[in-house]
Design a protein around this motif. Sequence first.
Motif, PDB file in Angstrom:
ATOM      1  N   ALA A  36       0.836  -1.202   0.000  1.00  0.00           N
ATOM      2  CA  ALA A  36       0.000   0.000   0.000  1.00  0.00           C
ATOM      3  C   ALA A  36       0.875   1.257   0.000  1.00  0.00           C
ATOM      4  CB  ALA A  36      -0.927  -0.006   1.210  1.00  0.00           C
ATOM      5  N   MET A  37       1.944   1.232   0.790  1.00  0.00           N
ATOM      6  CA  MET A  37       2.850   2.381   0.841  1.00  0.00           C
ATOM      7  C   MET A  37       3.628   2.531  -0.462  1.00  0.00           C
ATOM      8  SD  MET A  37       4.256   1.820   4.748  1.00  0.00           S
ATOM      9  CE  MET A  37       5.199   3.351   4.847  1.00  0.00           C
ATOM     10  N   PHE A  38       4.070   1.415  -1.019  1.00  0.00           N
ATOM     11  CA  PHE A  38       4.821   1.464  -2.283  1.00  0.00           C
ATOM     12  C   PHE A  38       3.945   2.002  -3.410  1.00  0.00           C
ATOM     13  CE2 PHE A  38       7.373  -2.418  -0.643  1.00  0.00           C
ATOM     14  CZ  PHE A  38       8.207  -1.584   0.097  1.00  0.00           C
ATOM     15  N   LEU A  39       2.688   1.581  -3.440  1.00  0.00           N
ATOM     16  CA  LEU A  39       1.782   2.045  -4.488  1.00  0.00           C
ATOM     17  C   LEU A  39       1.507   3.540  -4.366  1.00  0.00           C
ATOM     18  CD1 LEU A  39      -0.820  -0.883  -4.578  1.00  0.00           C
ATOM     19  CD2 LEU A  39       0.825  -0.295  -6.362  1.00  0.00           C
ATOM     20  N   GLU A  40       1.449   4.014  -3.145  1.00  0.00           N
ATOM     21  CA  GLU A  40       1.146   5.424  -2.917  1.00  0.00           C
ATOM     22  C   GLU A  40       2.337   6.330  -3.222  1.00  0.00           C
ATOM     23  OE1 GLU A  40      -0.349   8.418   0.692  1.00  0.00           O
ATOM     24  OE2 GLU A  40      -0.082   6.275   1.074  1.00  0.00           O
ATOM     25  N   ARG A  41       3.557   5.868  -2.826  1.00  0.00           N
ATOM     26  CA  ARG A  41       4.708   6.764  -2.895  1.00  0.00           C
ATOM     27  C   ARG A  41       5.824   6.285  -3.817  1.00  0.00           C
ATOM     28  NH1 ARG A  41       6.001   6.873   3.255  1.00  0.00           N
ATOM     29  NH2 ARG A  41       7.967   7.777   2.467  1.00  0.00           N
ATOM     30  N   GLY A  42       5.782   5.033  -4.215  1.00  0.00           N
ATOM     31  CA  GLY A  42       6.852   4.474  -5.035  1.00  0.00           C
ATOM     32  C   GLY A  42       7.764   3.607  -4.197  1.00  0.00           C
ATOM     33  N   PHE A  43       8.232   2.516  -4.784  1.00  0.00           N
ATOM     34  CA  PHE A  43       9.038   1.540  -4.058  1.00  0.00           C
ATOM     35  C   PHE A  43      10.308   2.160  -3.484  1.00  0.00           C
ATOM     36  CE2 PHE A  43      12.390  -1.718  -3.992  1.00  0.00           C
ATOM     37  CZ  PHE A  43      11.792  -2.681  -3.195  1.00  0.00           C
ATOM     38  N   ASP A  44      10.999   2.965  -4.268  1.00  0.00           N
ATOM     39  CA  ASP A  44      12.285   3.512  -3.852  1.00  0.00           C
ATOM     40  C   ASP A  44      12.165   4.629  -2.820  1.00  0.00           C
ATOM     41  OD1 ASP A  44      13.717   1.788  -5.554  1.00  0.00           O
ATOM     42  OD2 ASP A  44      13.440   3.148  -7.256  1.00  0.00           O
ATOM     43  N   LYS A  45      10.965   5.165  -2.648  1.00  0.00           N
ATOM     44  CA  LYS A  45      10.788   6.296  -1.739  1.00  0.00           C
ATOM     45  C   LYS A  45      10.264   5.891  -0.366  1.00  0.00           C
ATOM     46  CE  LYS A  45      10.132   9.665  -5.459  1.00  0.00           C
ATOM     47  NZ  LYS A  45       9.231  10.668  -6.069  1.00  0.00           N
ATOM     48  N   ARG A 129       1.913  -2.912 -12.281  1.00  0.00           N
ATOM     49  CA  ARG A 129       2.646  -1.716 -12.700  1.00  0.00           C
ATOM     50  C   ARG A 129       3.774  -1.421 -11.721  1.00  0.00           C
ATOM     51  NH1 ARG A 129      -2.970   0.705 -14.148  1.00  0.00           N
ATOM     52  NH2 ARG A 129      -3.029   0.313 -16.404  1.00  0.00           N
ATOM     53  N   LEU A 130       3.514  -1.637 -10.436  1.00  0.00           N
ATOM     54  CA  LEU A 130       4.574  -1.478  -9.440  1.00  0.00           C
ATOM     55  C   LEU A 130       5.688  -2.481  -9.699  1.00  0.00           C
ATOM     56  CD1 LEU A 130       5.717  -0.454  -6.682  1.00  0.00           C
ATOM     57  CD2 LEU A 130       4.307  -2.251  -5.608  1.00  0.00           C
ATOM     58  N   LEU A 131       5.308  -3.725  -9.932  1.00  0.00           N
ATOM     59  CA  LEU A 131       6.291  -4.787 -10.125  1.00  0.00           C
ATOM     60  C   LEU A 131       7.137  -4.556 -11.365  1.00  0.00           C
ATOM     61  CD1 LEU A 131       7.473  -7.599  -9.485  1.00  0.00           C
ATOM     62  CD2 LEU A 131       5.541  -8.587 -10.736  1.00  0.00           C
ATOM     63  N   TYR A 132       6.496  -4.437 -12.514  1.00  0.00           N
ATOM     64  CA  TYR A 132       7.232  -4.338 -13.774  1.00  0.00           C
ATOM     65  C   TYR A 132       7.870  -2.969 -13.978  1.00  0.00           C
ATOM     66  CZ  TYR A 132       5.161  -8.821 -15.048  1.00  0.00           C
ATOM     67  OH  TYR A 132       4.797 -10.135 -15.077  1.00  0.00           O
ATOM     68  N   GLY A 133       7.425  -1.980 -13.197  1.00  0.00           N
ATOM     69  CA  GLY A 133       7.995  -0.649 -13.325  1.00  0.00           C
ATOM     70  C   GLY A 133       9.151  -0.383 -12.377  1.00  0.00           C
ATOM     71  N   THR A 134       9.526  -1.393 -11.590  1.00  0.00           N
ATOM     72  CA  THR A 134      10.603  -1.232 -10.616  1.00  0.00           C
ATOM     73  C   THR A 134      11.709  -2.231 -10.921  1.00  0.00           C
ATOM     74  OG1 THR A 134       8.932  -0.639  -8.946  1.00  0.00           O
ATOM     75  CG2 THR A 134      11.158  -1.135  -8.156  1.00  0.00           C
TER      76      THR A 134
END
Length: 213
Positions: A36-45, A129-134
């Motif tokens: 939920a946090m990764f989707l909201e702000r991005g994995f790296d952030k 999108r989170l998975l393939y975009g990271t």
Amino acid sequence: MSGEKSRSGAAAHAPVGLRERKKQLTYQAVSDAAIAMFLERGFDKVSVAEVAAAADISKPTLFRYFPAKEDLVLHRFADHEDEAARTVAGRADDEAPLDALHRHFLTGLAGRDPVTGLCDNPDVLAFHRLLYGTPALVARMYAYQGRSEAALARALGGGVAARLAAGQIVAVLRILAEENWRRIDAGESADQVYPGAVEAAELAFAQLRSGLA
């Protein structure tokens, strides 16, 4: 399971089952909070410390559950690591391994199983999108696929021939899923993609049969 099993034996295993269930619930809760946090702000952030705080556990405890930050996301694939191996092991005596895997994949397509890439549920789309975009997640996913490949090779009997077959099969399943996901991410619905997904699966397994015969 035989009815001859003693009650005392069943009772002895019950606490282990309960502990395992609680462990799995913790895995799921921490993973869900992280995603939920990764989707909201991005994995790296998002830091691991922030995930631990959100899940109300310490950072060392989090790492006992998830050795790497990427595993917080890829935990959702953990149950599928040995799916191909289980399909082969659980097939009927008169069913060939490739036939069992082919049937299983087609069943997944018909059921819009996210693992097949043929799922346009908004939550699944966001996750993919989170998975393939990271890049870090894509790289970590290959480790999961390596374990899937090893499990399938064991189910096929082990040895070099089994490893070669497992490598090709796992690669085919990955490519089919990625192609389905690519089309859905481009705007097509799962229903629109389905006929082409079935056709691609038929082609893929025909190539496997001719190459692995």
